[in-house]
Write a protein that holds these residues in place. Structure first.
Motif, short mmCIF file in Angstrom:
data_model
loop_
_atom_site.label_atom_id
_atom_site.label_comp_id
_atom_site.label_asym_id
_atom_site.label_seq_id
_atom_site.Cartn_x
_atom_site.Cartn_y
_atom_site.Cartn_z
N LEU A 1 0.75 -1.18 -0.10
CA LEU A 1 -0.02 0.05 0.03
C LEU A 1 0.82 1.36 -0.05
CD1 LEU A 1 -2.81 -0.97 2.54
CD2 LEU A 1 -3.12 -0.72 0.12
N VAL A 2 2.08 1.13 0.86
CA VAL A 2 2.73 2.59 1.09
C VAL A 2 3.69 2.59 -0.32
CG1 VAL A 2 4.43 3.32 2.29
CG2 VAL A 2 2.48 2.49 3.35
N GLN A 3 4.33 1.67 -0.71
CA GLN A 3 5.28 1.77 -1.82
C GLN A 3 4.68 1.39 -3.34
OE1 GLN A 3 8.94 -0.41 -1.04
NE2 GLN A 3 8.57 -0.35 1.05
N ASP A 4 3.79 0.76 -3.22
CA ASP A 4 3.32 0.43 -4.63
C ASP A 4 1.97 1.50 -4.90
OD1 ASP A 4 5.24 -1.47 -5.00
OD2 ASP A 4 3.62 -2.99 -4.49
N GLN A 5 1.34 1.60 -4.11
CA GLN A 5 0.22 2.34 -4.27
C GLN A 5 0.04 3.78 -3.68
OE1 GLN A 5 -3.81 0.32 -3.61
NE2 GLN A 5 -2.81 -1.64 -3.51
N HIS A 6 1.25 4.22 -3.00
CA HIS A 6 1.52 5.58 -2.76
C HIS A 6 0.71 6.10 -1.56
CE1 HIS A 6 4.46 5.20 -5.87
NE2 HIS A 6 3.49 4.98 -6.53
N GLU A 7 0.19 5.17 -0.78
CA GLU A 7 -0.55 5.64 0.20
C GLU A 7 0.43 5.99 1.52
OE1 GLU A 7 -3.76 5.69 0.40
OE2 GLU A 7 -4.30 4.49 -1.45
N SER A 8 -0.12 6.84 2.18
CA SER A 8 0.51 7.72 3.25
C SER A 8 1.13 6.61 4.29
CB SER A 8 -0.24 8.89 3.89
OG SER A 8 0.61 9.29 5.00
N PHE A 9 2.37 6.72 4.69
CA PHE A 9 2.79 5.75 5.74
C PHE A 9 2.52 6.35 7.01
CE2 PHE A 9 6.16 8.92 5.80
CZ PHE A 9 6.74 9.03 7.13
N SER A 10 1.92 7.53 7.19
CA SER A 10 1.68 8.15 8.47
C SER A 10 0.17 8.25 8.84
CB SER A 10 2.28 9.49 8.54
OG SER A 10 1.65 10.55 7.46
N ASP A 11 -0.56 7.75 7.79
CA ASP A 11 -2.04 7.85 7.95
C ASP A 11 -2.70 6.55 8.48
OD1 ASP A 11 -4.88 7.98 7.58
OD2 ASP A 11 -4.75 8.94 5.46
N PRO A 12 -3.53 6.54 9.58
CA PRO A 12 -3.84 5.32 10.26
C PRO A 12 -4.73 4.52 9.29
CG PRO A 12 -4.19 6.98 11.70
CD PRO A 12 -3.56 7.81 10.41
N ARG A 13 -5.24 5.05 8.43
CA ARG A 13 -6.25 4.70 7.37
C ARG A 13 -5.63 3.69 6.46
NH1 ARG A 13 -9.30 10.08 5.32
NH2 ARG A 13 -7.19 10.60 5.17
N THR A 14 -4.30 4.19 6.43
CA THR A 14 -3.49 2.93 5.35
C THR A 14 -3.49 1.72 6.11
OG1 THR A 14 -2.30 5.06 4.61
CG2 THR A 14 -1.20 2.52 4.31
N TYR A 15 -3.46 1.38 7.21
CA TYR A 15 -2.95 0.46 7.94
C TYR A 15 -4.34 -0.21 8.38
CZ TYR A 15 1.56 2.55 8.43
OH TYR A 15 2.61 3.27 7.87
N ALA A 16 -5.48 0.33 8.54
CA ALA A 16 -6.79 -0.07 8.66
C ALA A 16 -7.27 -0.71 7.33
CB ALA A 16 -7.79 0.99 9.04
N GLN A 17 -6.64 -0.33 6.26
CA GLN A 17 -6.91 -0.81 5.14
C GLN A 17 -6.28 -2.18 4.79
OE1 GLN A 17 -9.44 0.04 2.64
NE2 GLN A 17 -8.64 -2.24 1.79
#
Length: 219
Positions: free
Chosen positions: A120-136
């Motif tokens: 999510l962080v490296q391929d889809q460029h979601e924010s590493f500092s956003d809790p929603r990234t990890y919930a996803q």
């Protein structure tokens, strides 16, 4: 190897191969007294623990994640391995909360969670500092989201994050991945110019050294 600057929104990646290139060009040769590790002192609580410090925005952590987990299975009896997110500033707290929430509800899912979070962080460029990234990421691997959210609010998870912050500060972690060996030594792939084979060989040597030192200190 990932360079982390405290308070920065994004850190700067340093290629380990740059050091190798410099050596090939005859530049910046290390002095004879150079040691490919740093010494730290986390105290006797960590005498029998190897900690890997990693972050999900670090491509080198992603490359070494599976090899490191495989290497951890070869550690001598009595040496405990712990993977920990490098919570080195406010931007990394959501990552720490997410990681320890997964530990709380299903530690067997950690490797799958790692893989999904890296993607999510490296391929889809979601924010590493956003809790929603990890919930996803948790949702994507089939974790119960309600349990995950409850765990994130649990005081025990908050304590684990606080302990993580203290460990990373005392070990002065600025690069990832890093191995903190027996609370005494810190190494990174950059310590051996990006040679991953030598990285694990050095880790094995330092683990053996720790076992000898522990026997001498605690006969």
């Amino acid at each position: 190897m990932r360079k982390i600057r405290l308070g920065a929104v994004l850190a700067v990646c340093l290629l380990a191969t740059q050091a190798a290139h410099g050596a090939a060009m005859g530049l910046a040769r290390p002095p004879a007294s150079y040691k490919p590790y740093r010494t730290v002192n986390l105290g006797p609580r960590y005498d029998h623990v190897v900690i890997e410090a990693m972050v999900y925005e670090c491509p080198y952590c992603r490359q070494l994640n599976d090899p490191t987990l495989q290497w951890a299975k070869t550690l001598p009896a009595g040496i405990h391995f712990a993977q920990m997110p490098a919570v080195v500033g406010q931007n990394w707290i959501p990552m720490g909360q997410a990681y320890f929430s997964v530990v709380a509800i299903n530690p067997q899912a950690l490797q799958s969670f790692d893989d999904q979070a890296f993607g999510l962080v490296q391929d889809q460029h979601e924010s590493f500092s956003d809790p929603r990234t990890y919930a996803q990421a948790a949702k994507d691997i089939g974790l119960n989201i309600r349990s995950y959210i409850q765990a994130a609010d649990d005081p025990e998870v908050h304590k684990l994050v606080l302990d993580d912050i203290k460990i990373m500060a005392r070990a002065k972690i600025r690069q990832t991945p890093s191995l903190i060996i027996c609370g005494k030594y810190v190494i990174t792939p950059g310590s051996v110019q990006g040679n991953y084979g030598m990285y694990f060989e050095m880790a094995n040597a330092l683990v053996s050294r720790c076992l000898t030192e522990n026997r001498m200190e605690h006969p």
